[in-house]
Design an enzyme around this catalytic site. Structure first.
Site, PDB file in Angstrom:
ATOM      1  N   SER A  61       0.823  -1.219   0.000  1.00 47.21           N
ATOM      2  CA  SER A  61       0.000   0.000   0.000  1.00 47.21           C
ATOM      3  C   SER A  61       0.852   1.261   0.000  1.00 47.21           C
ATOM      4  O   SER A  61       2.011   1.261   0.400  1.00 47.21           O
ATOM      5  CB  SER A  61      -0.919   0.013   1.222  1.00 47.21           C
ATOM      6  OG  SER A  61      -1.599  -1.198   1.359  1.00 47.21           O
TER       7      SER A  61
HETATM    8  N1  SAH Z   1      -0.987  -4.889   3.948  1.00 47.71           N
HETATM    9  C1  SAH Z   1      -0.213  -5.193   2.778  1.00 47.71           C
HETATM   10  C2  SAH Z   1      -0.875  -4.822   1.476  1.00 47.71           C
HETATM   11  C3  SAH Z   1      -2.144  -5.576   1.282  1.00 47.71           C
HETATM   12  S1  SAH Z   1      -2.575  -5.921  -0.388  1.00 47.71           S
HETATM   13  C4  SAH Z   1       1.178  -4.568   2.866  1.00 47.71           C
HETATM   14  O1  SAH Z   1       1.479  -3.888   3.848  1.00 47.71           O
HETATM   15  O2  SAH Z   1       1.991  -4.822   1.970  1.00 47.71           O
HETATM   16  C5  SAH Z   1      -3.910  -7.013  -0.005  1.00 47.71           C
HETATM   17  C6  SAH Z   1      -3.485  -8.399   0.361  1.00 47.71           C
HETATM   18  O3  SAH Z   1      -4.653  -9.118   0.749  1.00 47.71           O
HETATM   19  C7  SAH Z   1      -2.875  -9.196  -0.785  1.00 47.71           C
HETATM   20  O4  SAH Z   1      -1.623  -9.687  -0.425  1.00 47.71           O
HETATM   21  C8  SAH Z   1      -3.875 -10.329  -1.011  1.00 47.71           C
HETATM   22  O5  SAH Z   1      -3.262 -11.539  -1.429  1.00 47.71           O
HETATM   23  C9  SAH Z   1      -4.504 -10.454   0.346  1.00 47.71           C
HETATM   24  N2  SAH Z   1      -5.829 -11.103   0.356  1.00 47.71           N
HETATM   25  C10 SAH Z   1      -6.838 -10.954  -0.525  1.00 47.71           C
HETATM   26  N3  SAH Z   1      -7.886 -11.702  -0.155  1.00 47.71           N
HETATM   27  C11 SAH Z   1      -7.541 -12.345   0.992  1.00 47.71           C
HETATM   28  C12 SAH Z   1      -8.205 -13.257   1.859  1.00 47.71           C
HETATM   29  N4  SAH Z   1      -9.458 -13.693   1.626  1.00 47.71           N
HETATM   30  N5  SAH Z   1      -7.544 -13.711   2.931  1.00 47.71           N
HETATM   31  C13 SAH Z   1      -6.267 -13.293   3.199  1.00 47.71           C
HETATM   32  N6  SAH Z   1      -5.602 -12.430   2.418  1.00 47.71           N
HETATM   33  C14 SAH Z   1      -6.223 -11.956   1.330  1.00 47.71           C
END
Ligand code: SAH
Length: 215
Positions: A61
Site C-alpha cells: 500500500s
Molecule cells: N498490507 C499489505 C498490502 C495488502 S494488499 C502490505 O502492507 O503490503 C492485499 C493483500 O490481501 C494481498 O496480499 C492479497 O493476497 C490479500 N488477500 C486478498 N484476499 C484475501 C483473503 N481472503 N484472505 C487473506 N488475504 C487476502
C-alpha cells in the site's frame, strides 16, 4: 551509515506535512525500512508515496494510506491486532511497533513466507503470519483489540466483527472491489451494536474469496 537516510527523512517529513501527527506512528514509520518490503526492481520508488506491485499480482500500500490507517486505528501498547492481507508485511511491521502482538492473515503462501522472513530478519517476533482465508479471521487467536483489513470488500466479513472485542475498532476499505472504496472505521459498542465512520476514499486490491476446498 544509513544509505537511505535522506530518503527516509524526506519520507517522514512528507507524511508529517500531509497530516500524520501521532508520534508513535511516525516513530514506527521511521524504524521500519520500507525498502526491504519492496521488490528490488522498484527500489528507487521505495519511498515514493504510491502503491507498488509485489508478487502474486498484489500491492504494497501507499505510505500515506498505511500511516493514516495506523493512526486512525488508535492502537495502544498491550493491544493484540489482527491484520487481513499481509501482502509484503510492511503494514504488519508498522503495527508491530504499536501493539504487543500482531496476527496477520494472507491467502498466498508465497507472500506470507516472504513477509514472515522479512519480519524475522527485523526481529519482529511479535508478529504471527498465518496462511489462510482472512474472511474467516483468526478464530484461534481471537478476540482482538483492533482489526485492520487491507483488501477491499463490499461488506466487512461477519467473522471479523465477531472476533473484535467490545469497545474495539476495525478499519476496512468498504466498497466495490476494483473501484473506489470508503475507508471506514467501525467501533463495536456491544455484541451487535456498531458505530461507523467514513475516513477517506481509497483504492485497495480486492479481498478474494477463500480457496475452494474439496468437500
Ligand atoms: N498490507 C499489505 C498490502 C495488502 S494488499 C502490505 O502492507 O503490503 C492485499 C493483500 O490481501 C494481498 O496480499 C492479497 O493476497 C490479500 N488477500 C486478498 N484476499 C484475501 C483473503 N481472503 N484472505 C487473506 N488475504 C487476502
Amino acid at each position: 551509515m544509513d544509505p537511505r537516510a535522506e530518503d527516509r527523512m524526506k519520507f517522514l517529513l512528507s507524511l508529517r506535512t500531509r497530516g500524520i501527527r501521532d508520534l508513535r506512528v511516525l516513530r514506527a514509520l521511521e524504524l521500519v525500512p520500507r525498502e526491504r518490503f519492496v521488490d528490488p526492481e522498484y527500489d528507487d520508488l521505495a519511498f515514493a508515496d504510491q502503491a507498488l506491485p509485489i508478487e502474486c499480482g498484489q500491492t504494497i500500500s501507499q505510505p500515506l494510506v498505511v500511516a493514516f490507517m495506523s493512526e486512525a486505528l488508535l492502537v495502544e501498547p498491550g493491544h493484540k491486532v489482527l491484520e487481513i492481507g499481509t501482502g509484503s508485511g510492511y503494514q504488519a511491521a508498522i503495527l508491530a511497533h504499536l501493539a504487543d502482538r500482531v496476527v496477520t492473515v494472507e491467502r498466498y503462501r508465497t507472500l506470507a513466507d516472504q513477509a514472515a522472513d522479512r519480519l524475522r530478519l527485523l526481529g519482529l517476533e511479535q508478529v504471527k503470519v498465518i496462511v489462510g482465508d482472512g474472511m474467516l479471521g483468526a478464530p484461534e487467536e481471537a478476540p482482538f483489540d483492533r482489526v485492520l483489513v487491507t483488501a477491499a470488500a463490499a461488506e466487512v466479513p461477519q467473522a471479523l466483527l465477531d472476533q473484535l472485542k467490545e469497545g474495539g475498532y476495525l478499519i476496512a476499505p468498504i466498497g466495490p472491489p476494483g473501484g473506489v472504496q470508503m475507508l471506514t472505521r467501525i467501533r463495536k459498542k456491544s455484541g451487535a451494536e456498531f458505530d461507523r465512520e467514513d475516513l477517506m476514499a481509497v483504492r485497495f486490491v480486492p479481498l478474494l474469496p477463500g480457496k475452494a476446498t474439496a468437500s
